[in-house]
Design a protein around this motif. Sequence first.
Motif, PDB file in Angstrom:
ATOM      1  N   LYS A 136      91.116  76.858  56.197  1.00  0.00           N
ATOM      2  CA  LYS A 136      90.569  77.914  55.351  1.00  0.00           C
ATOM      3  C   LYS A 136      89.095  77.648  55.113  1.00  0.00           C
ATOM      4  CE  LYS A 136      92.100  75.482  51.168  1.00  0.00           C
ATOM      5  NZ  LYS A 136      92.886  75.572  49.931  1.00  0.00           N
ATOM      6  N   LEU A 137      88.356  78.705  54.856  1.00  0.00           N
ATOM      7  CA  LEU A 137      86.945  78.589  54.530  1.00  0.00           C
ATOM      8  C   LEU A 137      86.608  79.702  53.555  1.00  0.00           C
ATOM      9  CD1 LEU A 137      84.274  77.122  55.096  1.00  0.00           C
ATOM     10  CD2 LEU A 137      83.810  78.818  56.861  1.00  0.00           C
ATOM     11  N   HIS A 138      86.279  79.326  52.332  1.00  0.00           N
ATOM     12  CA  HIS A 138      85.922  80.282  51.289  1.00  0.00           C
ATOM     13  C   HIS A 138      84.481  80.002  50.885  1.00  0.00           C
ATOM     14  CE1 HIS A 138      90.036  81.634  50.998  1.00  0.00           C
ATOM     15  NE2 HIS A 138      90.451  80.402  50.798  1.00  0.00           N
ATOM     16  N   GLY A 139      83.589  80.904  51.253  1.00  0.00           N
ATOM     17  CA  GLY A 139      82.186  80.666  50.978  1.00  0.00           C
ATOM     18  C   GLY A 139      81.691  79.484  51.780  1.00  0.00           C
ATOM     19  N   SER A 140      81.273  78.451  51.086  1.00  0.00           N
ATOM     20  CA  SER A 140      80.724  77.276  51.766  1.00  0.00           C
ATOM     21  C   SER A 140      81.702  76.107  51.824  1.00  0.00           C
ATOM     22  CB  SER A 140      79.452  76.811  51.049  1.00  0.00           C
ATOM     23  OG  SER A 140      79.755  76.412  49.715  1.00  0.00           O
TER      24      SER A 140
ATOM     25  N   VAL B  34      80.800  76.728  61.856  1.00  0.00           N
ATOM     26  CA  VAL B  34      80.021  76.773  60.618  1.00  0.00           C
ATOM     27  C   VAL B  34      78.667  77.439  60.867  1.00  0.00           C
ATOM     28  CG1 VAL B  34      78.884  75.359  58.866  1.00  0.00           C
ATOM     29  CG2 VAL B  34      81.198  74.787  59.619  1.00  0.00           C
ATOM     30  N   ALA B  35      78.083  77.193  62.039  1.00  0.00           N
ATOM     31  CA  ALA B  35      76.799  77.823  62.370  1.00  0.00           C
ATOM     32  C   ALA B  35      76.908  79.339  62.368  1.00  0.00           C
ATOM     33  CB  ALA B  35      76.311  77.329  63.729  1.00  0.00           C
ATOM     34  N   MET B  36      78.060  79.875  62.765  1.00  0.00           N
ATOM     35  CA  MET B  36      78.253  81.316  62.742  1.00  0.00           C
ATOM     36  C   MET B  36      78.162  81.870  61.325  1.00  0.00           C
ATOM     37  SD  MET B  36      78.701  82.859  65.679  1.00  0.00           S
ATOM     38  CE  MET B  36      79.657  84.323  65.296  1.00  0.00           C
ATOM     39  N   GLU B  37      78.509  81.038  60.345  1.00  0.00           N
ATOM     40  CA  GLU B  37      78.457  81.474  58.947  1.00  0.00           C
ATOM     41  C   GLU B  37      77.130  81.137  58.280  1.00  0.00           C
ATOM     42  OE1 GLU B  37      80.864  83.257  57.657  1.00  0.00           O
ATOM     43  OE2 GLU B  37      82.073  83.066  59.471  1.00  0.00           O
ATOM     44  N   MET B  38      76.553  79.992  58.640  1.00  0.00           N
ATOM     45  CA  MET B  38      75.389  79.477  57.928  1.00  0.00           C
ATOM     46  C   MET B  38      74.060  79.707  58.651  1.00  0.00           C
ATOM     47  SD  MET B  38      76.332  78.156  55.069  1.00  0.00           S
ATOM     48  CE  MET B  38      77.957  78.058  54.313  1.00  0.00           C
TER      49      MET B  38
ATOM     50  N   ARG C  42      88.249  67.611  53.900  1.00  0.00           N
ATOM     51  CA  ARG C  42      87.722  68.693  53.062  1.00  0.00           C
ATOM     52  C   ARG C  42      86.251  68.831  53.423  1.00  0.00           C
ATOM     53  NH1 ARG C  42      86.946  66.782  48.543  1.00  0.00           N
ATOM     54  NH2 ARG C  42      87.634  64.643  48.934  1.00  0.00           N
ATOM     55  N   ILE C  43      85.780  70.045  53.617  1.00  0.00           N
ATOM     56  CA  ILE C  43      84.397  70.225  54.078  1.00  0.00           C
ATOM     57  C   ILE C  43      83.604  71.121  53.134  1.00  0.00           C
ATOM     58  CG2 ILE C  43      85.024  69.915  56.505  1.00  0.00           C
ATOM     59  CD1 ILE C  43      84.790  72.979  56.824  1.00  0.00           C
ATOM     60  N   LYS C  44      82.284  70.914  53.191  1.00  0.00           N
ATOM     61  CA  LYS C  44      81.354  71.739  52.420  1.00  0.00           C
ATOM     62  C   LYS C  44      80.103  71.933  53.261  1.00  0.00           C
ATOM     63  CE  LYS C  44      78.828  72.022  48.050  1.00  0.00           C
ATOM     64  NZ  LYS C  44      78.534  71.343  46.748  1.00  0.00           N
ATOM     65  N   ALA C  45      79.617  73.159  53.347  1.00  0.00           N
ATOM     66  CA  ALA C  45      78.416  73.463  54.121  1.00  0.00           C
ATOM     67  C   ALA C  45      77.387  74.112  53.217  1.00  0.00           C
ATOM     68  CB  ALA C  45      78.765  74.386  55.288  1.00  0.00           C
ATOM     69  N   GLU C  46      76.119  73.808  53.454  1.00  0.00           N
ATOM     70  CA  GLU C  46      75.027  74.390  52.687  1.00  0.00           C
ATOM     71  C   GLU C  46      73.880  74.738  53.607  1.00  0.00           C
ATOM     72  OE1 GLU C  46      73.848  71.720  49.626  1.00  0.00           O
ATOM     73  OE2 GLU C  46      75.544  72.209  48.310  1.00  0.00           O
ATOM     74  N   ARG C  47      73.263  75.884  53.373  1.00  0.00           N
ATOM     75  CA  ARG C  47      72.071  76.271  54.132  1.00  0.00           C
ATOM     76  C   ARG C  47      70.889  75.423  53.689  1.00  0.00           C
ATOM     77  NH1 ARG C  47      74.565  81.311  53.248  1.00  0.00           N
ATOM     78  NH2 ARG C  47      75.047  82.418  55.191  1.00  0.00           N
ATOM     79  N   LEU C  48      70.032  75.112  54.639  1.00  0.00           N
ATOM     80  CA  LEU C  48      68.800  74.357  54.339  1.00  0.00           C
ATOM     81  C   LEU C  48      67.635  75.319  54.183  1.00  0.00           C
ATOM     82  CD1 LEU C  48      69.194  71.409  56.861  1.00  0.00           C
ATOM     83  CD2 LEU C  48      69.503  71.339  54.383  1.00  0.00           C
TER      84      LEU C  48
ATOM     85  N   LYS D  90      71.125  78.740  61.612  1.00  0.00           N
ATOM     86  CA  LYS D  90      70.609  77.650  62.438  1.00  0.00           C
ATOM     87  C   LYS D  90      70.120  76.451  61.642  1.00  0.00           C
ATOM     88  CE  LYS D  90      68.446  79.034  66.206  1.00  0.00           C
ATOM     89  NZ  LYS D  90      67.503  79.701  67.125  1.00  0.00           N
ATOM     90  N   ASP D  91      70.186  76.524  60.305  1.00  0.00           N
ATOM     91  CA  ASP D  91      69.723  75.422  59.458  1.00  0.00           C
ATOM     92  C   ASP D  91      70.755  75.168  58.364  1.00  0.00           C
ATOM     93  OD1 ASP D  91      66.696  75.033  60.331  1.00  0.00           O
ATOM     94  OD2 ASP D  91      67.044  77.190  60.191  1.00  0.00           O
ATOM     95  N   PHE D  92      71.463  74.042  58.462  1.00  0.00           N
ATOM     96  CA  PHE D  92      72.488  73.769  57.460  1.00  0.00           C
ATOM     97  C   PHE D  92      72.898  72.302  57.503  1.00  0.00           C
ATOM     98  CE2 PHE D  92      74.752  74.907  61.337  1.00  0.00           C
ATOM     99  CZ  PHE D  92      75.785  73.978  61.402  1.00  0.00           C
ATOM    100  N   THR D  93      73.579  71.890  56.450  1.00  0.00           N
ATOM    101  CA  THR D  93      74.254  70.590  56.434  1.00  0.00           C
ATOM    102  C   THR D  93      75.746  70.840  56.297  1.00  0.00           C
ATOM    103  OG1 THR D  93      74.032  70.371  54.028  1.00  0.00           O
ATOM    104  CG2 THR D  93      72.312  69.385  55.398  1.00  0.00           C
ATOM    105  N   LEU D  94      76.531  69.972  56.902  1.00  0.00           N
ATOM    106  CA  LEU D  94      77.985  70.035  56.831  1.00  0.00           C
ATOM    107  C   LEU D  94      78.489  68.659  56.436  1.00  0.00           C
ATOM    108  CD1 LEU D  94      80.780  71.318  57.408  1.00  0.00           C
ATOM    109  CD2 LEU D  94      80.495  70.603  59.791  1.00  0.00           C
ATOM    110  N   GLU D  95      79.267  68.603  55.347  1.00  0.00           N
ATOM    111  CA  GLU D  95      79.823  67.342  54.881  1.00  0.00           C
ATOM    112  C   GLU D  95      81.345  67.417  54.889  1.00  0.00           C
ATOM    113  OE1 GLU D  95      77.173  65.377  51.570  1.00  0.00           O
ATOM    114  OE2 GLU D  95      77.381  67.523  51.138  1.00  0.00           O
ATOM    115  N   GLY D  96      81.983  66.279  55.158  1.00  0.00           N
ATOM    116  CA  GLY D  96      83.438  66.215  55.155  1.00  0.00           C
ATOM    117  C   GLY D  96      83.941  64.933  54.530  1.00  0.00           C
ATOM    118  N   TRP D  97      85.053  65.046  53.784  1.00  0.00           N
ATOM    119  CA  TRP D  97      85.655  63.889  53.125  1.00  0.00           C
ATOM    120  C   TRP D  97      87.136  63.829  53.485  1.00  0.00           C
ATOM    121  CZ3 TRP D  97      82.405  67.407  50.951  1.00  0.00           C
ATOM    122  CH2 TRP D  97      81.194  66.949  50.423  1.00  0.00           C
ATOM    123  N   ALA D  98      87.593  62.668  53.926  1.00  0.00           N
ATOM    124  CA  ALA D  98      89.008  62.455  54.224  1.00  0.00           C
ATOM    125  C   ALA D  98      89.656  61.663  53.090  1.00  0.00           C
ATOM    126  CB  ALA D  98      89.166  61.704  55.541  1.00  0.00           C
TER     127      ALA D  98
END
Length: 228
Positions: free
Chosen positions: A132-136, A155-159, A222-228, A161-169
């Motif tokens: 699932k992906l809700h917002g970021s 994620v690039a399709m949503e964010m 669990r992932i989180k993406a943010e535009r730069l 060409k400039d973004f960070t992607l973080e993930g936690w297991a």
Amino acid sequence: MKIRTWEVEVYYGWETLVLILSEPEKALPFFPYFEGMDGDRVRFKVPRFIFNFGYEFELDVGVGREEVIYTFHGKRGILTVTFCMSRKKLRVTASWAGFGEALMGKPLENFARGIAEAIREFCSSMTCPLVKLHGSEGEVERITPETAPALVKRVAMEMGKDFTLEGWADDGTYLAVKVRDGILRELRVRHGTNESVIESDVPLLELGKEVFEGIPLNKKFRIKAERL
């Protein structure tokens, strides 16, 4: 009218192609020569186009049963891009009707090829095991070296060409990706007390599993993406 066509193999259905192309604001930033978009107005900066650097077009999108057509209307001409699927092949045709047609051959060829390759890669990104992906924010059921490139492209399709992607297991593994100008710039991984930082300059459309090999993945994140 000057016309150029390029074909690439794809292993996804027509529905996937339409899903991507029906949102041009997400696909266009990865087209060759793209400079910017504001509403339905699109700017391209093409060094060899004679009609003006950074010329602005109005975009119309048409979706039919067997093709998608992007039509860019400008004061000096019309740029048309047609997408067709046939037997697992995507055919992209770019045509220019207007001022300076005689000089448009090579730019149109580069345009059609770059678009075809970009759309092929974004079709492949739809295989990403995204729960699932809700917002970021979202959740990925399993990241491996093989699926990680698809995740980043998705994620690039949503964010853009400039973004960070973080993930936690759940076991504490931390994964971070930084993308600038459509290029993977940095990959950071922390597992226990060990942390690795990999500098990179791989364009997203060329991103493969090699960058992610040897990284402790193969788990849910669990992932989180943010535009730069």
